[in-house]
Design an enzyme around this catalytic site. Structure first.
Site, short mmCIF file in Angstrom:
data_model
loop_
_atom_site.label_atom_id
_atom_site.label_comp_id
_atom_site.label_asym_id
_atom_site.label_seq_id
_atom_site.Cartn_x
_atom_site.Cartn_y
_atom_site.Cartn_z
N LYS A 67 66.94 -9.47 47.33
CA LYS A 67 67.15 -9.62 45.90
C LYS A 67 65.92 -10.20 45.19
CE LYS A 67 69.20 -13.28 44.63
NZ LYS A 67 70.16 -14.36 44.34
N THR A 68 65.40 -11.30 45.72
CA THR A 68 64.28 -11.97 45.06
C THR A 68 63.06 -11.05 45.01
OG1 THR A 68 65.12 -14.01 45.98
CG2 THR A 68 62.96 -14.11 45.00
N ASP A 106 69.71 -14.30 37.10
CA ASP A 106 69.99 -14.35 38.53
C ASP A 106 71.32 -15.08 38.77
OD1 ASP A 106 69.59 -14.00 41.19
OD2 ASP A 106 68.23 -15.70 41.44
N GLU A 107 71.94 -14.82 39.90
CA GLU A 107 73.22 -15.47 40.25
C GLU A 107 74.24 -15.31 39.13
OE1 GLU A 107 73.42 -16.39 43.21
OE2 GLU A 107 71.61 -17.42 43.91
N GLN A 149 79.64 -14.13 46.51
CA GLN A 149 78.99 -15.44 46.60
C GLN A 149 79.30 -16.31 45.39
OE1 GLN A 149 74.93 -15.51 48.36
NE2 GLN A 149 75.15 -13.29 48.41
N ARG A 171 73.41 -17.45 55.46
CA ARG A 171 72.10 -18.09 55.35
C ARG A 171 71.33 -17.98 56.64
NH1 ARG A 171 71.63 -17.17 50.90
NH2 ARG A 171 73.59 -16.10 51.21
#
Length: 802
Positions: A38-39, A227-228, A264, A668
């Site tokens: 994503k980043t 984002d998020e 998430q 993670r």
DNA sequence: CAACGACGCTCGAAA
DNA sequence: AGCGTCGTTG
């Protein structure tokens, strides 16, 4: 960037990733599964935008933590050819809260504020709320500030003003909370302060109601990226929508790109509304949707475990989660005896990783794979837990084994008493109306302005509609104040004036640098002397530490000063501001810097404290772990009541959020994952029998290596604890690998402890049984003559009949 | 007015 | 177990 340079931005991307990078116009939703790069996509997309001609100052990217913002900015700069890149001038990458704070300062009048407002943190909020509740003659036991504040916070997150909230309040309790909300808001404004929720709420309202302000933002930020997005609340949604607007005339709508993953979403409890992301396509008709499902982070077993778990959520859009990798170690799961045993096993496991434990022989390694079984550095490991209280035992074990570790608590430093005191003085200098800070520091160190005198001044100031400082300045007019108090107050007021140059910050003796100001205040306020004398008197170690921390604060101010760039203000609008500066008047540079410093201090996030360069294992809550990755991850406390947390078990909605939290933790991990549960865990000092988390039962056994070490101690066989109705952790408990040496424990059935019998306890010594509670959580009330508390409620386990 | 100790309550995640 | 509040004493 060179003419064809930006094409390189697509190198090494998958097809959907490349599409996301190139999709610059119109609305775009990127559903990015965990570990799907994503980043990488976001940063390249920003660089691509700039490379294809979008002015950097027209781009606004919003994140939830400073660390995420910093990394994103850094990576974009790198893609553009280095940190010095001029091409990024004016690019805004920041957090929602920082952006709002800056906008509110620049456009304070639009929100009914003064530009030098203070941002109140949780403890300031509590202090103020408590005062308000008391002033309304309500009892703080019927209306605990904590829960009242959470109701107010909820209301604010739904964009409900005090009046609107009052309109909906039907029962006794809600009507009183509405009264508190209203009075609390007034008190905040009187103190020229805002709380965290206000930053968002006031910005959202100002954008909605103030057309010029809204247009300015819309015209500047043609490209919006968030984002998020699954964690945005109503206020943040409102802010985003208002800034996005309807898009340029004739366009297909605003250029708004949101990135997120409904799986998430873990911040429902602070107002995050998952429908923001679920209804994005409906809100922006014609929006494109790109799905990033391929995971590039975790091994196949870890991914299988995560995917199997999340499939148990009923209210969920099915979404692929896959990897082309093969091989990789199975996921470890261990049932431990208690929290101490658990921490020992985790340490053992981490040491194995550190020393390069070979991969699971059952899972042959694909030679093409890069899943090297090589040793993992401490900084590549993390320990996650549901609640902060679980960190303590873990810390003890890590310290005992000399393993370097850091706890991700961004605010830890600023939560310290001595730092809060110093900050209190600084905040008074920046905002003389800040009553909460003033009452904190007015008699710290003790200078003869005690509770009685202070209450008198407070009352007088309230009656006369003045701030506390104004009250202090006119103490001479207050009748029943002792002359001793009046003198002490006069001296204190004079001192405050000395730091600010009489409030204007223009006096001849005013310090010229921030660090100098901080240093001076610490010294002249008497804080330094206070901790020095205490350190001498009681040779108290913690006071030495406090002095070190104060010194550290001076260096942090110096550091801030070096990096501070007043021109790098996302709320500074080129062109528009010049026109406005005449009306605003000049702000003394030091005051501007002080405000920025205080703001940055208040808006640090826990996740900001994650720093791999420290070379240590990172400990953090599952919430703080979002967005990060580690080669080795241990998740502890997988028990009913911990994860899922007991307060979440009632509603399916919250239960599914707990499952997502567990999912976030699992995803993670890049290479190795350990999940642990303890059969017994001490809550508030009392050991309690636990039941392994239902989430463990949901995981696929074929991808796991499960072992039950909870009764690995021979001396427990045949005792009260060997009653084995363990909720099944596994079908086939494997033999224990290197178990830590257990602390010896002796237990027996209830009949062994008749009332009046004498027992020995390893910690408390010899005592006498007062009463017993039989059953699963069997406990005895024991009287100890050598222990301060006299009577303790203990589990049989640690008692020996004598 | 400050310092200390006993008691009682709570016990989730955060910018 | 840890914190905040209350009451006592110096």
């Amino acid at each position: 960037m060179e003419a064809d340079g930006f094409q390189g931005l697509l190198d090494g991307l998958t097809e959907p990733q490349a599409r996301a990078v190139q999709h610059t116009e119109g609305a775009l939703l990127i559903v990015a599964a965990a570990g799907s790069g994503k980043t990488r996509v976001i940063t390249r997309r920003i660089a691509y935008l700039i490379g294809t001609g979008a002015p950097p100052w027209s781009i606004l990217a919003l994140t939830f933590t400073n660390k995420a913002a910093g990394e994103m900015r850094e990576r974009v700069l790198h893609l553009l050819g280095g940190a010095e890149s001029r091409q990024a001038r004016g690019l805004t990458v920041t957090t929602f809260h920082s952006l709002c704070a800056r906008l509110l300062r620049r456009h304070a009048e639009a929100a009914g504020l003064k530009p030098d407002f203070t941002i109140y943190d949780t403890s300031d909020q509590s202090a103020l709320c408590k005062k308000v509740i008391e002033s309304l003659q309500l009892s703080t036991s019927n209306f605990p500030p904590r829960s009242v504040l959470s109701a107010i916070s909820n209301a604010k997150n739904q964009l409900l003003t005090a009046e609107q909230f009052a309109g909906r309040a039907m029962d006794f309790s809600a009507r009183n909370i509405a009264k508190v909300y209203s009075a609390y808001s007034k008190a905040l404004r009187a103190a020229n302060a805002v709380d965290f929720d206000d930053l968002l709420l006031l910005t959202a309202n100002a954008l909605r109601e103030n057309e010029p302000f809204r247009s300015e933002c819309q015209e500047r930020w043609q490209y919006l990226l968030i984002d998020e997005y699954q964690d945005t609340n109503s206020a943040q949604f409102q802010i985003a929508s208002q800034i996005a607007g309807k898009g340029a005339p004739g366009s297909q709508g605003p250029n708004i790109c949101v990135v997120g993953d409904p799986d998430q979403s873990i911040y429902g409890w602070r107002g995050a509304d998952i429908s923001n992301i679920l209804d994005f396509e409906e809100h922006y008709k014609g929006a494109s949707v790109i799905l990033l499902g391929e995971n590039f982070r975790s091994t196949a077993p870890i991914l299988a475990v995560a995917d199997t778990l999340i499939k148990n959520n009923k209210k969920r859009k099915a979404k692929p989660l896959f990897t082309s990798r093969t091989g990789g170690d199975k996921v470890d799961a261990i049932l431990c005896r208690d929290e101490r045993h658990e921490s020992e096993l985790v340490v053992t496991w981490l040491k194995h990783l550190h020393e390069g434990d070979p991969l699971d022989p059952e899972a042959p390694l694909n030679p093409d794979d890069s899943l090297a079984p090589a040793s993992i550095a401490w900084r590549e490991m993390a320990i996650f837990y549901r609640t902060n209280s679980l960190s303590r035992v873990m810390e003890d074990a890590l310290r005992a084994h000399a393993i370097p570790y850091t706890i991700a608590r961004g605010t830890a430093f600023y939560d310290r008493e001595e730092i809060k005191n110093a900050l209190g003085y600084l905040r008074m200098v920046a905002n003389p109306a800040d009553d909460v800070s003033l009452s904190r520091i007015v008699n710290t160190p003790a200078r003869g302005i005690g509770d009685t005198s202070l209450t008198r001044v407070e009352n007088w100031a309230t009656v006369n509609g003045l701030t506390l400082l104004a009250g202090l300045k006119r103490a001479g007019e207050i009748q029943d104040l002792s002359s001793r108090a009046t003198n002490a107050i006069a001296k204190f007021v004079e001192q405050l004036d000395g730091w600010t140059g009489g409030g204007s910050f223009m006096g001849a003796e005013v310090p010229s640098t921030l660090a100098e100001l901080v240093e001076r205040i610490i010294r002249e306020s008497g804080l330094e002397a206070m901790y020095k004398s205490q350190a001498k008197a009681s040779k108290n170690e913690s006071d030495e530490e406090r002095l070190d921390n104060l010194a550290e604060m001076v260096s942090s101010a110096r550091e801030f000063e070096l990096e501070y760039d007043p021109d790098n203000d996302p709320a500074a609008f080129p062109g528009i501001d010049e026109a406005r500066s005449g009306q605003l008047g000049a702000i003394p540079p030091l005051l501007g810097m002080l405000r920025a410093y205080l703001e940055s201090v208040t808006l640090v996030a826990d996740a900001d404290a994650v720093d791999p360069s420290q070379g240590s294992v990172t400990l953090m809550t599952l919430h703080a772990a979002k967005g990060l990755e580690f080669k080795g991850v241990a998740m502890i406390g997988l028990e009913e009541g911990m994860l899922p947390h007991s307060r979440a078990r009632e509603s399916d909605k919250e239960l599914e959020e707990e499952r997502r939290l567990c999912f976030v933790g699992i995803t993670r991990a890049m290479q190795r994952l350990l999940l642990t549960a303890a059969k017994y865990r001490s809550m508030r000092g009392i050991p309690e029998r636990t039941v392994p988390s239902r989430f463990l039962a949901e995981l696929p056994a074929e991808h796991m290596r499960i072992s039950d070490q909870s009764d690995a101690y021979a001396d427990l066989k045949g005792t009260a604890w060997d009653d084995d109705e363990d909720a099944d952790l596994a079908d086939s408990p494997a033999p224990a690998p290197a178990a830590a040496p257990p602390p010896p424990r002796i237990a027996g059935p209830a009949s062994q402890f008749p009332v009046g019998s004498r027992v020995r306890h390893p910690q408390f010594g010899i005592g006498e049984i007062k009463s017993v509670t039989p059953g699963l959580n069997a406990r005895a009330e024991v009287w100890f003559k050598d222990v301060g508390k006299k009577t303790l409620i203990l589990e049989y386990a640690r008692l020996t009949r004598i």
